[in-house]
Design an enzyme around this catalytic site. Structure first.
Site, mmCIF file in Angstrom:
data_model
loop_
_atom_site.group_PDB
_atom_site.id
_atom_site.type_symbol
_atom_site.label_atom_id
_atom_site.label_comp_id
_atom_site.label_asym_id
_atom_site.label_seq_id
_atom_site.Cartn_x
_atom_site.Cartn_y
_atom_site.Cartn_z
ATOM 1 N N ALA A 75 -11.400 -6.538 58.221
ATOM 2 C CA ALA A 75 -11.816 -6.667 59.618
ATOM 3 C C ALA A 75 -11.137 -5.527 60.363
ATOM 4 C CB ALA A 75 -11.357 -8.007 60.181
ATOM 5 N N MET A 119 -5.283 -3.009 59.603
ATOM 6 C CA MET A 119 -3.913 -3.142 59.096
ATOM 7 C C MET A 119 -3.856 -3.331 57.581
ATOM 8 S SD MET A 119 -2.635 -5.830 62.012
ATOM 9 C CE MET A 119 -3.127 -5.633 63.733
ATOM 10 N N SER A 120 -4.863 -2.834 56.883
ATOM 11 C CA SER A 120 -4.885 -3.062 55.424
ATOM 12 C C SER A 120 -5.624 -1.930 54.723
ATOM 13 C CB SER A 120 -5.574 -4.400 55.124
ATOM 14 O OG SER A 120 -6.956 -4.325 55.442
ATOM 15 N N HIS A 146 -0.549 -8.462 53.272
ATOM 16 C CA HIS A 146 -0.462 -7.413 54.288
ATOM 17 C C HIS A 146 0.973 -6.940 54.429
ATOM 18 C CE1 HIS A 146 -4.121 -9.612 55.441
ATOM 19 N NE2 HIS A 146 -4.552 -8.434 55.853
ATOM 20 N N ASN A 179 -14.217 -6.478 66.680
ATOM 21 C CA ASN A 179 -13.915 -6.341 68.117
ATOM 22 C C ASN A 179 -13.888 -4.866 68.450
ATOM 23 O OD1 ASN A 179 -11.287 -6.672 66.377
ATOM 24 N ND2 ASN A 179 -10.710 -5.389 68.127
ATOM 25 N N SER A 235 -10.053 -10.515 56.224
ATOM 26 C CA SER A 235 -9.937 -11.607 57.201
ATOM 27 C C SER A 235 -11.280 -12.228 57.536
ATOM 28 C CB SER A 235 -9.347 -11.095 58.526
ATOM 29 O OG SER A 235 -8.047 -10.655 58.338
ATOM 30 N N TYR A 251 2.341 -6.125 57.147
ATOM 31 C CA TYR A 251 2.968 -6.709 58.350
ATOM 32 C C TYR A 251 3.571 -8.086 58.099
ATOM 33 C CZ TYR A 251 -1.479 -9.252 58.913
ATOM 34 O OH TYR A 251 -2.573 -10.039 58.720
ATOM 35 N N GLU A 252 3.184 -8.723 57.004
ATOM 36 C CA GLU A 252 3.772 -10.030 56.695
ATOM 37 C C GLU A 252 5.222 -9.885 56.233
ATOM 38 O OE1 GLU A 252 0.752 -12.862 54.631
ATOM 39 O OE2 GLU A 252 0.136 -10.814 54.149
ATOM 40 N N HIS A 306 -7.008 -16.537 55.226
ATOM 41 C CA HIS A 306 -6.847 -15.988 53.871
ATOM 42 C C HIS A 306 -6.361 -17.127 52.987
ATOM 43 C CE1 HIS A 306 -6.848 -11.683 54.993
ATOM 44 N NE2 HIS A 306 -6.422 -12.146 56.143
ATOM 45 N N HIS A 352 -6.821 -12.813 67.578
ATOM 46 C CA HIS A 352 -7.179 -13.092 66.182
ATOM 47 C C HIS A 352 -8.409 -13.996 66.148
ATOM 48 C CE1 HIS A 352 -6.683 -13.325 61.902
ATOM 49 N NE2 HIS A 352 -6.561 -14.641 61.920
HETATM 50 N N1 HPA Z 1 -6.799 -3.425 65.495
HETATM 51 C C1 HPA Z 1 -6.141 -3.544 64.333
HETATM 52 N N2 HPA Z 1 -6.523 -4.372 63.375
HETATM 53 C C2 HPA Z 1 -7.622 -5.118 63.589
HETATM 54 C C3 HPA Z 1 -8.352 -5.038 64.783
HETATM 55 C C4 HPA Z 1 -7.916 -4.147 65.794
HETATM 56 O O1 HPA Z 1 -8.514 -4.010 66.870
HETATM 57 N N3 HPA Z 1 -9.388 -5.917 64.666
HETATM 58 C C5 HPA Z 1 -9.284 -6.497 63.436
HETATM 59 N N4 HPA Z 1 -8.211 -6.016 62.785
#
Ligand code: HPA
Length: 273
Positions: free
Chosen positions: A113, A211-212, A83, A235, A30, A85-86, A61, A247
């Site tokens: 990320a 998440m990847s 992903h 973050n 990301s 989750y998609e 992406h 996001h």
């Molecule tokens: N959690 C899950 N996935 C993420 C995060 C997070 O804090 N930041 C970027 N991708």
């Protein structure tokens, strides 16, 4: 059609578009996609044109395979990823990595990320993944095993190549970044974690959450590829920071560290061949 035949159909198609024989593969996470523009003599193929690739939907992406050279080394870059989750089937999530494996890469660099949990990670840090925890609730190797891809019960005791970890740490030191290593834990998403979940993940030994990456790393090791991973900590994970997650924060931090990140990749990729 057998999964293996789908992989080989994609490989044949890519070979019809580019004569390059890539040795290193890279997956850009990301907000980190811009690196694909740094490849020399590049040919770009949108995912949608490659047989059996799915379409990509997430903002940040763009979904292309870019073939070119980095410091003289033939490299295949997946600019964007699928992903779980998609809503994609897990076989589709890992499909591009398997295609790169059969295209002939021997090393794979996975980037993502992630939210920072441990190791005093702060937004903007680039964490070298030293191990992972699969918290996705499924394994991409579930189902019939095709021995042409790898063994039924692949060893996962060293997923992230120690030599590659050293290489990345040395490159980080060279550009003035303090090398940080940690454990990446993947959940399925797409909701971010609750503070209670983040406390649980910390207790499990996770330094970063995302998440990847984990399904791709498992499949790459299954195929015998040497794997490296870098998490861009975009973050602080929920509850560690008082702020709600967004996001936008993720893409803004990725944007901020982009130049360091791209320098790091330019230094590391040629040495991974
Ligand atoms: N959690 C899950 N996935 C993420 C995060 C997070 O804090 N930041 C970027 N991708």
């Amino acid at each position: 059609m057998e999964p293996y035949d789908k992989i080989m159909a994609a490989v044949e198609f890519i070979r019809s578009r580019s004569a390059l024989a890539p040795r290193v593969g890279v997956v850009l996470g990301s907000g980190l996609g811009e690196f694909a523009g740094r490849l020399q003599d590049a040919a770009a193929i949108p995912f949608g044109e490659i047989p059996h690739f799915r379409r990509v939907s997430v903002a940040g992406h763009s979904g292309r395979l870019v073939l070119g050279t980095v410091g003289g080394v033939a490299t295949a870059v997946l600019q964007g990823r699928y992903h779980y989750y998609e809503g994609h089937a897990i076989e589709d999530v890992v499909f591009p990595v398997r295609v790169l494996g059969k295209l002939g890469i021997t090393s794979l660099l996975l980037t993502n990320a992630a939210g920072g949990i441990g190791n005093e990670l702060r937004p903007g840090d680039l964490m070298i993944i030293r191990d992972h925890i699969n918290g996705m609730g499924l394994n991409p190797l579930r189902g019939g095993n095709d021995e042409r891809l790898g063994p039924r019960f692949p060893d996962m005791s060293t997923v992230y190549d120690p030599e590659f970890q050293e290489l990345i740490a040395a490159a980080q030191a060279q550009i003035g970044l303090e090398p940080r290593r940690g454990v990446y834990l993947a959940l399925s998403g797409p909701s971010y974690e609750t503070p209670a979940e983040v406390r649980m993940l910390a207790g499990l030994g996770a330094d970063a959450v995302g998440m990847s990456t984990v399904p791709e790393a498992i499949c790459a090791r299954h195929m015998g590829l040497r794997v490296a991973g870098i998490s861009c900590v975009t973050n602080l994970a929920a509850g560690i920071s008082r702020q709600p997650l967004s996001h936008r924060e993720v893409t803004e931090t990725a944007e901020r560290v982009k130049s360091f990140f791209m320098r790091l990749l330019s230094m590391v990729i040629p040495k991974m061949a």
